[in-house]
Write a protein that holds these residues in place. Structure first.
Motif, PDB file in Angstrom:
ATOM      1  N   THR A   1       0.836  -1.200   0.000  1.00  0.00           N
ATOM      2  CA  THR A   1       0.000   0.000   0.000  1.00  0.00           C
ATOM      3  C   THR A   1       0.872   1.251   0.000  1.00  0.00           C
ATOM      4  N   PHE A   2       0.357   2.323  -0.584  1.00  0.00           N
ATOM      5  CA  PHE A   2       1.077   3.597  -0.583  1.00  0.00           C
ATOM      6  C   PHE A   2       0.102   4.753  -0.415  1.00  0.00           C
ATOM      7  N   VAL A   3       0.655   5.873   0.052  1.00  0.00           N
ATOM      8  CA  VAL A   3      -0.111   7.119   0.119  1.00  0.00           C
ATOM      9  C   VAL A   3       0.609   8.153  -0.733  1.00  0.00           C
ATOM     10  N   LEU A   4      -0.160   8.990  -1.412  1.00  0.00           N
ATOM     11  CA  LEU A   4       0.379  10.071  -2.233  1.00  0.00           C
ATOM     12  C   LEU A   4      -0.057  11.382  -1.606  1.00  0.00           C
ATOM     13  N   ARG A   5       0.895  12.099  -1.004  1.00  0.00           N
ATOM     14  CA  ARG A   5       0.554  13.330  -0.288  1.00  0.00           C
ATOM     15  C   ARG A   5       1.004  14.595  -1.007  1.00  0.00           C
ATOM     16  N   ASP A   6       1.745  14.439  -2.088  1.00  0.00           N
ATOM     17  CA  ASP A   6       2.217  15.611  -2.823  1.00  0.00           C
ATOM     18  C   ASP A   6       1.409  15.752  -4.104  1.00  0.00           C
TER      19      ASP A   6
ATOM     20  N   GLU B   1       3.067  10.101 -11.472  1.00  0.00           N
ATOM     21  CA  GLU B   1       3.315   9.067 -12.483  1.00  0.00           C
ATOM     22  C   GLU B   1       3.817   7.781 -11.838  1.00  0.00           C
ATOM     23  N   VAL B   2       4.688   7.909 -10.832  1.00  0.00           N
ATOM     24  CA  VAL B   2       5.167   6.731 -10.107  1.00  0.00           C
ATOM     25  C   VAL B   2       3.983   5.995  -9.478  1.00  0.00           C
ATOM     26  N   GLY B   3       3.040   6.735  -8.885  1.00  0.00           N
ATOM     27  CA  GLY B   3       1.864   6.117  -8.281  1.00  0.00           C
ATOM     28  C   GLY B   3       1.040   5.329  -9.285  1.00  0.00           C
ATOM     29  N   LYS B   4       0.851   5.881 -10.465  1.00  0.00           N
ATOM     30  CA  LYS B   4       0.099   5.178 -11.515  1.00  0.00           C
ATOM     31  C   LYS B   4       0.808   3.886 -11.913  1.00  0.00           C
TER      32      LYS B   4
ATOM     33  N   GLN C   1      -0.089  -5.095  -7.671  1.00  0.00           N
ATOM     34  CA  GLN C   1       0.348  -5.448  -6.323  1.00  0.00           C
ATOM     35  C   GLN C   1       0.440  -4.239  -5.387  1.00  0.00           C
ATOM     36  N   TRP C   2       0.008  -3.082  -5.874  1.00  0.00           N
ATOM     37  CA  TRP C   2       0.015  -1.878  -5.049  1.00  0.00           C
ATOM     38  C   TRP C   2      -1.387  -1.284  -5.014  1.00  0.00           C
ATOM     39  N   ARG C   3      -1.768  -0.828  -3.851  1.00  0.00           N
ATOM     40  CA  ARG C   3      -3.069  -0.206  -3.662  1.00  0.00           C
ATOM     41  C   ARG C   3      -2.862   1.141  -2.985  1.00  0.00           C
ATOM     42  N   ARG C   4      -3.522   2.160  -3.490  1.00  0.00           N
ATOM     43  CA  ARG C   4      -3.398   3.502  -2.917  1.00  0.00           C
ATOM     44  C   ARG C   4      -4.384   3.680  -1.779  1.00  0.00           C
ATOM     45  N   LEU C   5      -3.892   4.197  -0.655  1.00  0.00           N
ATOM     46  CA  LEU C   5      -4.726   4.490   0.503  1.00  0.00           C
ATOM     47  C   LEU C   5      -5.040   5.976   0.578  1.00  0.00           C
ATOM     48  N   ARG C   6      -5.975   6.323   1.459  1.00  0.00           N
ATOM     49  CA  ARG C   6      -6.220   7.736   1.710  1.00  0.00           C
ATOM     50  C   ARG C   6      -4.955   8.364   2.271  1.00  0.00           C
ATOM     51  N   ARG C   7      -4.752   9.636   1.975  1.00  0.00           N
ATOM     52  CA  ARG C   7      -3.478  10.295   2.287  1.00  0.00           C
ATOM     53  C   ARG C   7      -3.191  10.354   3.785  1.00  0.00           C
ATOM     54  N   ASP C   8      -4.212  10.251   4.652  1.00  0.00           N
ATOM     55  CA  ASP C   8      -3.994  10.329   6.089  1.00  0.00           C
ATOM     56  C   ASP C   8      -3.906   8.953   6.756  1.00  0.00           C
ATOM     57  N   ASN C   9      -3.920   7.895   5.963  1.00  0.00           N
ATOM     58  CA  ASN C   9      -3.838   6.542   6.523  1.00  0.00           C
ATOM     59  C   ASN C   9      -2.394   6.245   6.925  1.00  0.00           C
ATOM     60  N   PRO C  10      -2.134   5.880   8.194  1.00  0.00           N
ATOM     61  CA  PRO C  10      -0.751   5.642   8.625  1.00  0.00           C
ATOM     62  C   PRO C  10      -0.235   4.250   8.298  1.00  0.00           C
ATOM     63  N   ARG C  11      -1.131   3.331   7.839  1.00  0.00           N
ATOM     64  CA  ARG C  11      -0.741   1.947   7.621  1.00  0.00           C
ATOM     65  C   ARG C  11      -0.301   1.721   6.178  1.00  0.00           C
ATOM     66  N   PHE C  12       0.738   2.412   5.775  1.00  0.00           N
ATOM     67  CA  PHE C  12       1.239   2.307   4.399  1.00  0.00           C
ATOM     68  C   PHE C  12       2.620   1.671   4.393  1.00  0.00           C
ATOM     69  N   ASN C  13       2.965   1.111   3.231  1.00  0.00           N
ATOM     70  CA  ASN C  13       4.349   0.665   3.003  1.00  0.00           C
ATOM     71  C   ASN C  13       5.200   1.786   2.436  1.00  0.00           C
ATOM     72  N   LEU C  14       4.595   2.609   1.599  1.00  0.00           N
ATOM     73  CA  LEU C  14       5.334   3.654   0.881  1.00  0.00           C
ATOM     74  C   LEU C  14       4.613   4.981   1.014  1.00  0.00           C
ATOM     75  N   MET C  15       5.349   6.009   1.368  1.00  0.00           N
ATOM     76  CA  MET C  15       4.800   7.361   1.363  1.00  0.00           C
ATOM     77  C   MET C  15       5.475   8.161   0.256  1.00  0.00           C
TER      78      MET C  15
ATOM     79  N   GLN D   1       9.676   4.848 -14.348  1.00  0.00           N
ATOM     80  CA  GLN D   1       9.804   3.392 -14.268  1.00  0.00           C
ATOM     81  C   GLN D   1      11.127   3.005 -13.635  1.00  0.00           C
ATOM     82  N   GLY D   2      12.175   3.784 -13.922  1.00  0.00           N
ATOM     83  CA  GLY D   2      13.466   3.534 -13.298  1.00  0.00           C
ATOM     84  C   GLY D   2      13.414   3.721 -11.790  1.00  0.00           C
ATOM     85  N   ILE D   3      12.665   4.720 -11.316  1.00  0.00           N
ATOM     86  CA  ILE D   3      12.506   4.939  -9.875  1.00  0.00           C
ATOM     87  C   ILE D   3      11.807   3.746  -9.234  1.00  0.00           C
ATOM     88  N   VAL D   4      10.743   3.262  -9.892  1.00  0.00           N
ATOM     89  CA  VAL D   4      10.022   2.098  -9.368  1.00  0.00           C
ATOM     90  C   VAL D   4      10.953   0.897  -9.275  1.00  0.00           C
TER      91      VAL D   4
END
Length: 463
Positions: free
Chosen positions: A88-93, A101-104, A111-125, A432-435
């Motif tokens: 899971t990840f959150v996108l706050r910016d 683009e990385v989020g998409k 294998q990745w699911r986006r959470l609400r931006r205030d959710n603390p239970r993420f793997n990636l911020m 894609q390189g960042i991912v």
């Protein structure tokens, strides 16, 4: 299961209507158990004793899931299908096109699911620079957490901090690739004092010492040399060409800073830059650099020259489009924007050909080695103060290093951007390189989710 049998028996005895109501009540109670009894995820999934949660089906290789479900490890491994880990990840910016683009791309893996931006239970911020909760990262039970900025990296990414850093580290102080620079505070800068007991605040004049006298001494020492003694004043926090003033008059530079109300850097201006023909035009070079969670340094193989639209004018330093290569300046003030290169951008392949034709040297042999050495020196110098190897969370970060080249093909570092934008043409490949290099090495994807392997878009510079 006992509840379900009871409901079915009740339906046979009491009739279809009671049966339907019984099934409904059983379903609600079951969903409540699933939603509220799992300590491992706040989302609509979970488990209680002897019930495997929706999230954990096929994923009980995690020790914490096995313990909570009350299943032996061997039974979990043998009785369930092969796992497909979900992250899971959150996108706050909201302003970063790169991380949007990385989020998409992450979601597209399945294998990745986006959470609400205030959710603390993420793997990636994917957070917003300067607004990151570093103090709370890495403290969620059962979760590895990764964030897209290094805490403290601003000592490279703010102009005044970069000057101070280079002057304070022996390995950098003697470098020959950074222009002579001084930090100057406005003499009338007002700072807020400690609030008074009545709730009011008082203003006091800033009393910080700066490099004003040292700058003046260097300026006067250069007087009479062949060079015109030109300097540039730049706001430490400025961007997009704002807060810049070029002059050969020291008093003009200091007067300009004193009217701005914020710290500036005065830096020796590069008076004999390498110019592009046709047009006799200035340019700078933007290189993207990725720092992963293990502090490995990667240089993106592509780079871009941001070019001026108008001829370099060494007699008129107020001609913005002649001296400042920022896209926003060129696009707003020059009638020739896009005349020589689309979007005033020249990429490395074309620049390499230009160097071969005009100077009989290649980019690889002349300029890139200097870029690599400067990048590595800068990042290695701050590793001990920003590295996360011993912290409960991990970081990675994308930097934008900006360089200029003089007529002798010597490379100069101008500044470092901690949240760089990207040329439109390069978005897909760079993101894609960042991912691949920064995220999937921490949270590996299954073989089916991985894209066909291709040659890495990054050049490893070391760690």
């Amino acid at each position: 299961c006992g509840a379900l049998v009871s409901v079915c028996w009740l339906g046979l005895v009491s009739g279809p209507l009671v049966y339907v109501w019984g099934i409904t009540i059983w379903g609600v109670v079951s969903v409540w158990a699933v939603v509220w009894r799992c300590p491992l995820s706040p989302t609509w999934s979970g488990s209680h004793r002897a019930t495997v949660c929706l999230y954990c089906v096929g994923r009980l290789q995690r020790p914490e899931c096995i313990r909570w479900a009350g299943l032996p490890a061997a039974a979990a491994a043998s009785s369930l299908p092969s796992p497909t880990t979900m992250y899971t990840f959150v996108l706050r910016d909201r302003n970063s096109s790169v991380y949007a683009e990385v989020g998409k791309m992450l979601i597209s893996t399945g294998q990745w699911r986006r959470l609400r931006r205030d959710n603390p239970r993420f793997n990636l911020m994917l957070g917003e620079r300067n607004k990151l909760p570093f103090g709370t990262l890495g403290h969620e039970p059962g979760l590895a957490q990764l964030v897209n900025y290094y805490r403290g990296a601003d000592k490279l990414c703010r102009k005044a901090s970069l000057v101070k850093l280079i002057k304070s580290i022996p390995e950098l102080e003697s470098c020959t690739w950074f222009p002579e620079s001084y930090v100057i505070y406005p003499t009338g800068l007002q700072t807020t004092a400690i609030p008074l007991q009545n709730g009011l605040t008082v203003q006091r004049t800033n009393v910080r010492t700066d490099d004003r006298e040292v700058f003046l001494a260097s300026y006067h020492k250069r007087q009479g040399n062949e060079e015109r003694n030109v300097w540039v004043a730049k706001s430490s926090a400025g961007a997009k060409g704002a807060g810049i003033f070029i002059s050969s008059d020291a008093n003009e530079l200091l007067d300009f800073i004193d009217t701005q109300g914020q710290v500036h850097v005065i830096q020796k201006y590069l008076e004999r830059p390498l110019l592009l023909e046709p047009g006799h035009r200035k340019f700078d070079i933007r290189s993207w650099v990725l720092l992963d969670h293990q502090y490995n340094i990667y240089l993106y193989k592509e780079g871009v020259l941001r070019t001026s639209s108008d001829p370099y004018n060494s007699t008129d330093f107020q001609d913005k489009t002649s001296h400042l290569t920022n896209h926003c300046i060129q696009k707003e003030f020059s009638k020739n924007y896009g005349k020589y290169e689309e979007g005033n951008e020249m990429f490395f392949e074309e620049f390499n050909q230009y160097l071969m034709n005009t100077h009989n040297v290649s980019l690889e042999n002349s300029i890139l080695p200097q870029l690599k050495q400067i990048i590595r020196s800068c990042l290695i110098s701050i590793e001990c103060s920003i590295g996360t190897k011993l912290l409960p969370y991990h970081s990675f970060q994308l930097f934008g290093f900006d360089f200029m080249v003089d007529e002798d093909l010597k490379v100069w570092l101008i500044e470092v951007n901690g949240a760089p934008a990207c040329a439109q043409k390069l978005y897909a490949e760079l993101c894609q390189g960042i991912v691949d290099a920064a995220i999937s090495c921490v949270f590996p994807l299954s073989e089916t989710a991985q894209k066909p392997s291709a040659q890495s878009v990054f050049i490893k510079l070391g760690s």
